[in-house]
Design a protein around this motif. Structure first.
Motif, PDB file in Angstrom:
ATOM      1  N   MET A   1       0.836  -1.208   0.000  1.00 53.40           N
ATOM      2  CA  MET A   1       0.000   0.000   0.000  1.00 53.40           C
ATOM      3  C   MET A   1       0.868   1.254   0.000  1.00 53.40           C
ATOM      4  N   GLU A   4       2.513   1.670  -3.490  1.00 52.96           N
ATOM      5  CA  GLU A   4       1.616   2.101  -4.563  1.00 52.96           C
ATOM      6  C   GLU A   4       1.132   3.537  -4.364  1.00 52.96           C
ATOM      7  N   SER A   5       0.792   3.911  -3.134  1.00 57.60           N
ATOM      8  CA  SER A   5       0.329   5.286  -2.905  1.00 57.60           C
ATOM      9  C   SER A   5       1.457   6.288  -3.121  1.00 57.60           C
ATOM     10  N   ILE A 315      -7.540  -0.268  -1.084  1.00 59.05           N
ATOM     11  CA  ILE A 315      -7.541  -0.719  -2.476  1.00 59.05           C
ATOM     12  C   ILE A 315      -8.978  -0.778  -2.978  1.00 59.05           C
ATOM     13  N   GLN A 349      -8.589  -2.537 -10.477  1.00 51.48           N
ATOM     14  CA  GLN A 349      -8.005  -2.192  -9.183  1.00 51.48           C
ATOM     15  C   GLN A 349      -7.518  -0.748  -9.210  1.00 51.48           C
ATOM     16  N   TRP A 351      -5.694   2.484  -6.449  1.00 48.79           N
ATOM     17  CA  TRP A 351      -5.002   2.744  -5.186  1.00 48.79           C
ATOM     18  C   TRP A 351      -5.225   4.199  -4.759  1.00 48.79           C
TER      19      TRP A 351
END
Length: 526
Positions: A1, A4-5, A315, A349, A351
């Motif tokens: 997480m 990706e963020s 997510i 998906q 993020w």
């Protein structure tokens, strides 16, 4: 997480109309290899086919009316670019977009400097503490002195300019830029009438001096006057106290790669978002997001309805069941897409920082919050104060159902505010707008999308204030004033002018009159 963020850069492009926002959007997409050609010798007003502009009125007039969202990868970063309307009449749409981003690119026309709408949008950014990257655009055309532009930015915004690139050659003779970070001269060469990537040649300062002579020396001297021995301060940028400066010509694709690099290297990544209670929602919390835009009619074949969601935490997965915080009801997100103009792509998906288009989520309205597991509600997006009012009527009484459905849909999208009263009846709603062009959009959409031609009757009101239900009876016989109810339940007192407002304030002090927008703690009354 966290990985990706941290890869996300979510920003909006803001400016005065015709400063080149949509052109820059295309140029950025071109440099990221998302589209094949972008830019044109004479800009959007002559080509009229900017890919981010999907509405017929946008193509006919060469302006952006609705905001669009584009996602693409560049280097190891995911860019979420939100193009916005520049016209002052669509300030509400731009404000909503600014609620969904982490940074703004302020586009300044080299010939005109900081124009009225640019300053209004800057004030909105300042109210939200948004970091701003400033791009001086159209340097290929005659324009202002670069030092004069820096002085104007300093004096009018209070931000300290911190050049990342500096133009080599005066406005109208754009040869390239001095990349201060790499200490090199990037010389541009126009390719294919400006519709494809510009050729770049890189020179050391010594090679640049030999190639450009006095022009290079003048550019360095100007930039050093602005820098004045200071180091680039990223913390000051993130704190919205300083602004990086870059020079470009989006139409010729000059200096665009440098803008992308600045966004990747400097712009903040997706971080915790403040909820309605002032608490920060961590990015690794279960999924949450909020609606910043609702749009219908983008796909005429299906008459679909799209809610644009900014993912704030967790997510997002297509098909997941989310809770609508306003109603407590749950629904499955079966149809989720990325959208750019009329182009769309199914998304499985997303993020934190990403923008998702939920198709046919018709219950969602601008400002609504969604979550999974842990309830959260994000701050509401306040209304702007309308200044223009017209009565709307159907031209064809037999198409009243279509007329009613169209007005309700456009109000749902936030294109117009709809006011009603028992005295006027439901067949003649009052439409309230920030700018008169909103009425043109409504009229066009009613005809094109709902086959319900309409006509307007002007009203003399020019001011609106929030009030209470009992004000309707008190002001029923007051000249130059009227109370109507907005669709969200709020009561608005309308006045012919400031003098009518002052008379009511003097003669009826018991009537509550609040500036629209100030009811939200995050608003400055815009």
């Amino acid at each position: 997480m966290a990985r990706e963020s941290s890869r996300r850069r979510t920003f909006a492009v803001i400016s005065h109309p015709d400063a080149g926002k949509s052109t820059l959007t295309e140029a950025l997409a071109l440099h990221a290899r998302v589209i094949g050609t972008a830019g044109a010798t004479n800009g959007k007003e002559n080509r009229r086919e900017t890919v981010s502009d999907w509405m017929q009125m946008e193509k006919d007039r060469g302006i952006s009316i609705s905001s669009t969202a584009l996602q693409f990868a560049y280097r190891d970063t995911v860019i979420n670019l939100l193009d916005t309307p520049g016209h002052a009449d669509f300030s509400e749409d731009t404000y909503r977009v600014l609620a969904a981003v982490d940074c703004a690119v302020m586009l300044v026309d080299a010939a005109k400097g900081l124009e009225t709408q640019t300053m209004k949008l800057f004030e909105v950014c300042r109210s939200r503490n948004l970091p701003i990257i400033t791009v001086i655009n159209k340097w290929d055309r005659p324009g202002l002195d670069p030092l004069a532009l820096m002085d104007e930015i300093t004096e009018r915004t209070g931000l300290a300019p911190m050049p990342l690139t500096w133009a080599v050659g005066i406005a109208g003779d754009f040869r390239g830029v001095w990349d201060l970070k790499k200490d090199e001269y990037v010389k541009f060469e126009r390719q294919n009438s400006g519709a494809s990537l510009a050729k770049e040649d890189h020179f050391t300062p010594e090679e640049a001096l030999a190639a450009e002579g006095e022009v290079w020396e003048d550019s360095l001297g100007e930039a050093e006057l602005v820098i004045d021995g200071r180091e680039f301060d990223r913390d000051a940028f993130l704190a919205a106290k300083a602004t990086p400066i870059l020079f470009s010509s989006a139409a010729l694709n000059f200096g665009v790669k440098q803008i992308l690099d600045a966004l990747v290297d400097l712009a903040p990544s997706a971080g915790p978002r403040e909820d309605k209670e002032g608490e920060l929602r961590p990015v690794d919390a279960p999924f949450s997001g909020f609606v910043f835009k609702v749009q219908a009619g983008m796909n005429k074949a299906h008459r679909d309805h799209v809610a644009f969601i900014r993912v704030c935490s967790g997510i997002f997965e297509r098909g997941m069941v989310v809770t609508h915080s306003n109603t407590g009801k749950t629904f499955a997100t079966k149809y989720a897409q990325h959208l750019f103009g009329r182009e769309r792509e199914v998304i499985d998906q997303a993020w934190p920082g990403d923008v998702v288009g939920l198709v046919n989520a018709s219950a969602l309205r601008v400002g609504d919050s969604l979550y999974v597991e842990e309830p959260v509600e994000f701050p509401p997006i306040p209304f702007f104060s309308p200044e223009h009012f017209r009565v709307a009527r159907s031209k064809d009484p037999s198409r009243y159902k279509q007329f009613r459905r169209g007005i309700d849909q456009l109000e749902h999208e936030g294109i117009i505010q709809v006011l009603r009263s028992d005295r006027r009846g439901d067949q003649a709603p009052v439409l309230a707008a920030v700018g008169p062009m909103q009425f043109e959009v409504v009229e066009d959409r009613m005809t094109q999308d709902f086959n319900a031609p309409m006509r307007y009757e002007p009203l003399n009101y020019s001011l609106a204030r929030l009030t209470t239900p009992d004000a309707a009876e008190i002001l029923a016989n007051v000249h130059g004033a009227e109370v109507l109810q907005r669709t969200d339940g709020a009561f608005l007192a309308l006045f012919n002018d400031i003098w009518a407002l002052k008379r009511v304030e003097k003669n009826h002090p018991e009537v509550s009159l609040t500036v629209i927008g100030t009811e939200s703690p995050n608003s400055r009354g815009y």
